[in-house]
Motif scaffolding. Sequence first.
Motif, short mmCIF file in Angstrom:
data_model
loop_
_atom_site.label_atom_id
_atom_site.label_comp_id
_atom_site.label_asym_id
_atom_site.label_seq_id
_atom_site.Cartn_x
_atom_site.Cartn_y
_atom_site.Cartn_z
N PHE A 114 0.83 -1.21 0.00
CA PHE A 114 0.00 0.00 0.00
C PHE A 114 0.86 1.26 0.00
O PHE A 114 0.57 2.22 -0.71
CB PHE A 114 -0.92 0.00 1.23
CG PHE A 114 -1.80 1.21 1.31
CD1 PHE A 114 -2.85 1.38 0.43
CD2 PHE A 114 -1.56 2.18 2.27
CE1 PHE A 114 -3.66 2.51 0.49
CE2 PHE A 114 -2.35 3.31 2.34
CZ PHE A 114 -3.41 3.48 1.46
N ILE A 115 1.94 1.25 0.76
CA ILE A 115 2.84 2.40 0.82
C ILE A 115 3.51 2.61 -0.54
O ILE A 115 3.59 3.73 -1.04
CB ILE A 115 3.88 2.22 1.94
CG1 ILE A 115 3.17 2.25 3.30
CG2 ILE A 115 4.95 3.29 1.88
CD1 ILE A 115 4.05 1.87 4.47
N VAL A 116 3.97 1.54 -1.15
CA VAL A 116 4.60 1.63 -2.47
C VAL A 116 3.59 2.13 -3.50
O VAL A 116 3.91 2.95 -4.35
CB VAL A 116 5.21 0.28 -2.88
CG1 VAL A 116 5.67 0.29 -4.32
CG2 VAL A 116 6.35 -0.09 -1.95
N LEU A 117 2.36 1.64 -3.42
CA LEU A 117 1.31 2.08 -4.33
C LEU A 117 1.07 3.58 -4.18
O LEU A 117 0.95 4.29 -5.18
CB LEU A 117 0.02 1.31 -4.07
CG LEU A 117 -1.19 1.74 -4.90
CD1 LEU A 117 -0.96 1.42 -6.37
CD2 LEU A 117 -2.44 1.04 -4.40
N CYS A 118 1.02 4.07 -2.96
CA CYS A 118 0.83 5.51 -2.72
C CYS A 118 1.98 6.33 -3.31
O CYS A 118 1.75 7.38 -3.91
CB CYS A 118 0.70 5.79 -1.23
SG CYS A 118 -0.85 5.21 -0.53
N ILE A 119 3.19 5.85 -3.16
CA ILE A 119 4.36 6.55 -3.70
C ILE A 119 4.30 6.60 -5.22
O ILE A 119 4.53 7.64 -5.84
CB ILE A 119 5.67 5.89 -3.22
CG1 ILE A 119 5.83 6.11 -1.71
CG2 ILE A 119 6.88 6.43 -3.98
CD1 ILE A 119 6.95 5.31 -1.08
N VAL A 120 3.94 5.48 -5.85
CA VAL A 120 3.84 5.42 -7.31
C VAL A 120 2.74 6.35 -7.82
O VAL A 120 2.91 7.07 -8.80
CB VAL A 120 3.62 3.97 -7.78
CG1 VAL A 120 3.26 3.91 -9.25
CG2 VAL A 120 4.85 3.13 -7.50
N VAL A 121 1.59 6.35 -7.14
CA VAL A 121 0.48 7.22 -7.54
C VAL A 121 0.88 8.69 -7.41
O VAL A 121 0.57 9.51 -8.28
CB VAL A 121 -0.79 6.89 -6.71
CG1 VAL A 121 -1.85 7.95 -6.89
CG2 VAL A 121 -1.33 5.54 -7.11
N ALA B 201 3.26 9.56 -10.29
CA ALA B 201 2.53 9.66 -11.56
C ALA B 201 1.70 10.95 -11.59
O ALA B 201 1.63 11.62 -12.62
CB ALA B 201 1.62 8.45 -11.74
N GLY B 202 1.11 11.32 -10.48
CA GLY B 202 0.34 12.55 -10.41
C GLY B 202 1.22 13.78 -10.61
O GLY B 202 0.84 14.72 -11.32
N LEU B 203 2.39 13.79 -10.01
CA LEU B 203 3.31 14.91 -10.19
C LEU B 203 3.81 15.01 -11.64
O LEU B 203 3.94 16.10 -12.19
CB LEU B 203 4.50 14.78 -9.23
CG LEU B 203 4.18 15.03 -7.76
CD1 LEU B 203 5.41 14.71 -6.91
CD2 LEU B 203 3.74 16.46 -7.53
N ALA C 289 2.16 13.95 -14.33
CA ALA C 289 1.03 14.40 -15.14
C ALA C 289 0.80 15.89 -14.94
O ALA C 289 0.52 16.63 -15.89
CB ALA C 289 -0.22 13.61 -14.79
N ARG C 290 0.94 16.35 -13.71
CA ARG C 290 0.77 17.78 -13.41
C ARG C 290 1.84 18.62 -14.13
O ARG C 290 1.55 19.68 -14.68
CB ARG C 290 0.86 17.99 -11.91
CG ARG C 290 0.62 19.39 -11.48
CD ARG C 290 0.73 19.52 -9.98
NE ARG C 290 1.39 20.78 -9.72
CZ ARG C 290 2.04 21.09 -8.65
NH1 ARG C 290 2.12 20.22 -7.67
NH2 ARG C 290 2.61 22.24 -8.51
N SER C 291 3.06 18.12 -14.14
CA SER C 291 4.15 18.83 -14.81
C SER C 291 3.88 18.94 -16.31
O SER C 291 4.09 20.00 -16.91
CB SER C 291 5.47 18.09 -14.57
OG SER C 291 6.50 18.65 -15.31
N VAL C 292 3.42 17.86 -16.93
CA VAL C 292 3.10 17.88 -18.36
C VAL C 292 1.94 18.83 -18.62
O VAL C 292 1.99 19.63 -19.56
CB VAL C 292 2.77 16.46 -18.86
CG1 VAL C 292 2.20 16.49 -20.27
CG2 VAL C 292 4.01 15.59 -18.83
N PHE C 293 0.91 18.79 -17.79
CA PHE C 293 -0.27 19.65 -17.98
C PHE C 293 0.10 21.12 -17.88
O PHE C 293 -0.24 21.92 -18.75
CB PHE C 293 -1.33 19.30 -16.93
CG PHE C 293 -2.51 20.24 -16.97
CD1 PHE C 293 -3.46 20.13 -17.98
CD2 PHE C 293 -2.67 21.22 -16.00
CE1 PHE C 293 -4.54 20.99 -18.02
CE2 PHE C 293 -3.75 22.08 -16.03
CZ PHE C 293 -4.69 21.96 -17.04
#
Length: 43
Positions: free
Chosen positions: A4-11, A14-16, A18-22
């Motif tokens: 769960f911790i690794v999943l949170c880090i990956v999410v 990925a969010g950062l 995507a935000r940078s590209v946007f």
Amino acid sequence: MGTFIVLCIVVCCAGLAARSVFFGKKNGKSSCGGDCGRCKGCH
């Protein structure tokens, strides 16, 4: 629990990314470079 911790880090990463590209596109920046003769993917 560790998965769960690794999943949170990956999410978050990925969010950062995507935000940078946007925000980069919103500010007029892109990975294209504006040289469509070299790109061969624009047309």
